[in-house]
Design an enzyme around this catalytic site. Structure first.
Site, PDB file in Angstrom:
ATOM      1  N   LYS A 175      30.211  39.822  43.359  1.00  0.00           N
ATOM      2  CA  LYS A 175      30.599  38.913  44.443  1.00  0.00           C
ATOM      3  C   LYS A 175      29.873  37.569  44.371  1.00  0.00           C
ATOM      4  CE  LYS A 175      33.222  42.134  45.533  1.00  0.00           C
ATOM      5  NZ  LYS A 175      34.669  42.058  45.304  1.00  0.00           N
ATOM      6  N   LEU A 193      30.106  34.383  60.434  1.00  0.00           N
ATOM      7  CA  LEU A 193      31.059  33.765  61.358  1.00  0.00           C
ATOM      8  C   LEU A 193      31.474  34.813  62.388  1.00  0.00           C
ATOM      9  CD1 LEU A 193      33.377  31.709  58.962  1.00  0.00           C
ATOM     10  CD2 LEU A 193      31.300  30.976  60.148  1.00  0.00           C
ATOM     11  N   ARG A 214      48.681  51.171  60.006  1.00  0.00           N
ATOM     12  CA  ARG A 214      48.182  52.250  59.152  1.00  0.00           C
ATOM     13  C   ARG A 214      48.042  53.514  59.995  1.00  0.00           C
ATOM     14  NH1 ARG A 214      43.527  49.999  55.071  1.00  0.00           N
ATOM     15  NH2 ARG A 214      44.506  48.001  54.563  1.00  0.00           N
ATOM     16  N   GLU A 234      40.574  36.492  49.762  1.00  0.00           N
ATOM     17  CA  GLU A 234      40.209  36.688  51.169  1.00  0.00           C
ATOM     18  C   GLU A 234      39.467  35.478  51.714  1.00  0.00           C
ATOM     19  OE1 GLU A 234      37.801  40.061  52.105  1.00  0.00           O
ATOM     20  OE2 GLU A 234      39.265  41.497  51.358  1.00  0.00           O
ATOM     21  N   ARG A 290      43.602  43.630  42.796  1.00  0.00           N
ATOM     22  CA  ARG A 290      44.427  44.843  42.750  1.00  0.00           C
ATOM     23  C   ARG A 290      45.592  44.704  43.724  1.00  0.00           C
ATOM     24  NH1 ARG A 290      40.215  45.928  46.448  1.00  0.00           N
ATOM     25  NH2 ARG A 290      41.097  46.159  48.515  1.00  0.00           N
ATOM     26  N   VAL A 307      46.652  47.869  50.088  1.00  0.00           N
ATOM     27  CA  VAL A 307      47.336  48.772  51.022  1.00  0.00           C
ATOM     28  C   VAL A 307      48.424  48.007  51.780  1.00  0.00           C
ATOM     29  CG1 VAL A 307      47.058  50.237  53.059  1.00  0.00           C
ATOM     30  CG2 VAL A 307      45.257  50.191  51.317  1.00  0.00           C
TER      31      VAL A 307
END
Ligand code: MV4
Length: 460
Positions: free
Chosen positions: A116, A203, A337, A275, A292, A295
């Site tokens: 990251k 944040l 979900r 993101e 990837r 979902v």
């Protein structure tokens, strides 16, 4: 095209990948653990290979077992789905060494975005607005304090090898820094085998908004807009939508184009999600990349008409994307979900499905992705996601109305599910007005816990 794809996953996503393969006339190979011999995904494929016992480390996470199954079954490609080995550079490399196509980004890209700190640095060089943070993993407590001080409290500690919110710790002040740091380090070590951490400015009342992009082997990209994923519980998303009520068309076009440029700059290929956090002032801050299929990809498919999994397979087979660069959303889509969990305590609820109806899908605009069936078993060994109910409408109001219809007309008996929680969220005034931020569920859940006579605080 590819001839035979091994689907290195289980559950609804394995079925989703197989659906795309069938449309493209590609043969499918399932893998399963001994706990999943009777699972639907193992029966839906042209053939299934049992790759190990129930614990995921010895089956769905076992690179050697996946490669052996691909070799045995003569598969020429592996689709990893999401979770498990979806972002494993090791699997992508092992595939390449065997001449098997990995349906995802190249190993070097997976390694870059798996780190990251390296990802943040690369995306800043590529021109994205990266959230202020301490780019280096700091070793000494004094250096950590200095870094946090210069960012300004509150800060957040994240795992350098993590992602998806696991191992994150919010630090309100200097006194809490060291204990948070130690806990996060332990969690990161046990979850990712890597105790290195980094800091970001925290944040507090942001929105979590992610942008979907496709890039083919020639570097042609297609921006598919954004998804609003702010409603999360302990960093598990519950409900997602597209478009975000907080993104207008000029912002979508501008950010989409900048993201596509950044993706190309690092050699990105296949499907990817970038993101961002949107602060209260409307500024966007990059946080990480999910290299990837995700979902929540169906909400993007519903508003763009693009079959993301089919495009992944086409790209992996060396085919080119159509030009055009971007696709504007048509209408609005929401995904709920459905987890096998108690809707108030979120305690997992495995068991046998006594009854299951798909009548929620009656009528326009609803899609249900699931591997549930009456008589089927939800095992305690894996993730509790058992179904995704997705509703599309001309506008957000119609999507919400269709979602309520779909959830009300879907019956799942024998286990607890999150459907009752979704129905409450769908009638919440703040949600209906599109007023959501990262503290939405905390406030919402504590209210509903009080109403249910449960103590406030952490569920479970
Ligand atoms: C953050 C954040 C605020 N500040 N990072 C959660 C999942 C992961 N991919 C990123 N996440 C966040 N990262 C900084 N620097 C807020 C979130 C976040 C969140 C945090 C607490 C409760 C709910 C949340 C929902 C979405 C995102």
């Amino acid at each position: 095209m590819l001839k035979r794809v091994l689907v290195a996953n289980r559950g609804e996503v394995a079925l989703r990948v197989m659906a795309a393969c069938r449309e493209l006339d590609v043969e499918t190979v399932a893998v399963c653990s001994t706990a999943d011999r009777r699972a639907l995904h193992a029966q839906a494929a042209d053939r299934a290979v049992c790759i190990g016992p129930a614990p995921a480390e010895r089956s769905y996470l076992d690179v050697a077992a996946i490669i052996e199954a691909a070799r045995l079954s003569g598969a020429d490609a592996v689709h990893p789905g999401y979770g498990f080995l979806a972002e494993s550079a090791d699997l992508a490399e092992a595939c390449a060494a065997r001449g098997i196509v990995f349906v995802g980004p190249p190993p070097a890209v997976l390694r870059l975005f798996g780190d990251k700190v390296a990802a943040r640095a690369a995306m800043r060089r590529a021109g994205l607005p990266v959230l202020p943070g301490a780019e280096v993993s700091v070793e000494s407590p004094a250096a950590v304090h200095d870094a946090a001080q210069s960012l300004g409290y509150p800060v957040i500690v994240k795992a350098r090898g993590g992602g998806g919110g696991r191992g994150m710790r919010i630090v309100p002040d200097a006194a809490s820094l060291e204990p948070a740091w130690r806990t996060a380090q332990r969690e990161a070590q046990s979850a990712f085998g890597d105790s290195r951490l980094y800091l970001e400015r925290y944040l507090a009342a942001a929105r979590h908004i992610e942008f979907q992009v496709l890039v083919d082997g020639a570097g042609t990209s297609l921006s598919l807009g954004e998804r609003e994923c702010t409603i999360q519980r302990r960093h598990q998303k519950l409900l997602e939508e597209s478009p975000s009520p907080a993104v207008d068309e000029p912002t979508r076009r501008d950010l989409g184009a900048r993201i596509a440029r950044a993706a190309r700059a690092v050699g990105y290929r296949n499907a990817g999600t970038f993101e961002f956090l949107r602060d209260e002032g409307g500024a966007f801050h990059f946080i990480e990349v999910n290299a990837r299929l995700q979902v929540e990809h169906p909400v993007t498919e519903m508003v763009t008409g693009v079959d993301i999994v089919k495009e992944q397979l086409r790209i992996a087979a060396g085919q080119e994307l159509p030009g055009g660069g971007a696709s504007a959303p048509r209408g609005h889509a929401i995904e709920c979900r459905v987890n096998a969990e108690h809707p108030e305590t979120f305690r997992p609820s495995p068991g046998t499905i006594a009854a299951f109806t798909l009548q929620g899908g009656t009528g326009p605009g609803v899609r249900i992705d699931t591997d549930l069936r009456a008589g089927g078993v939800v095992t305690p060994h894996y993730d509790s996601l058992v179904a995704k109910v997705v509703a599309h409408g001309r506008d957000r109001g119609e999507a919400i109305a269709r979602m309520r219809r779909a959830l009300t007309m879907t019956v799942i008996a024998g286990i607890d599910t999150t459907i009752p929680l979704h129905l409450r969220i769908l009638s919440d005034p703040d949600f209906l007005a599109g007023r959501v931020s990262t503290d939405f569920l905390e406030r919402f859940a504590s209210g509903s816990r009080a109403a249910a006579g449960l103590p406030a605080g952490r569920g479970g």
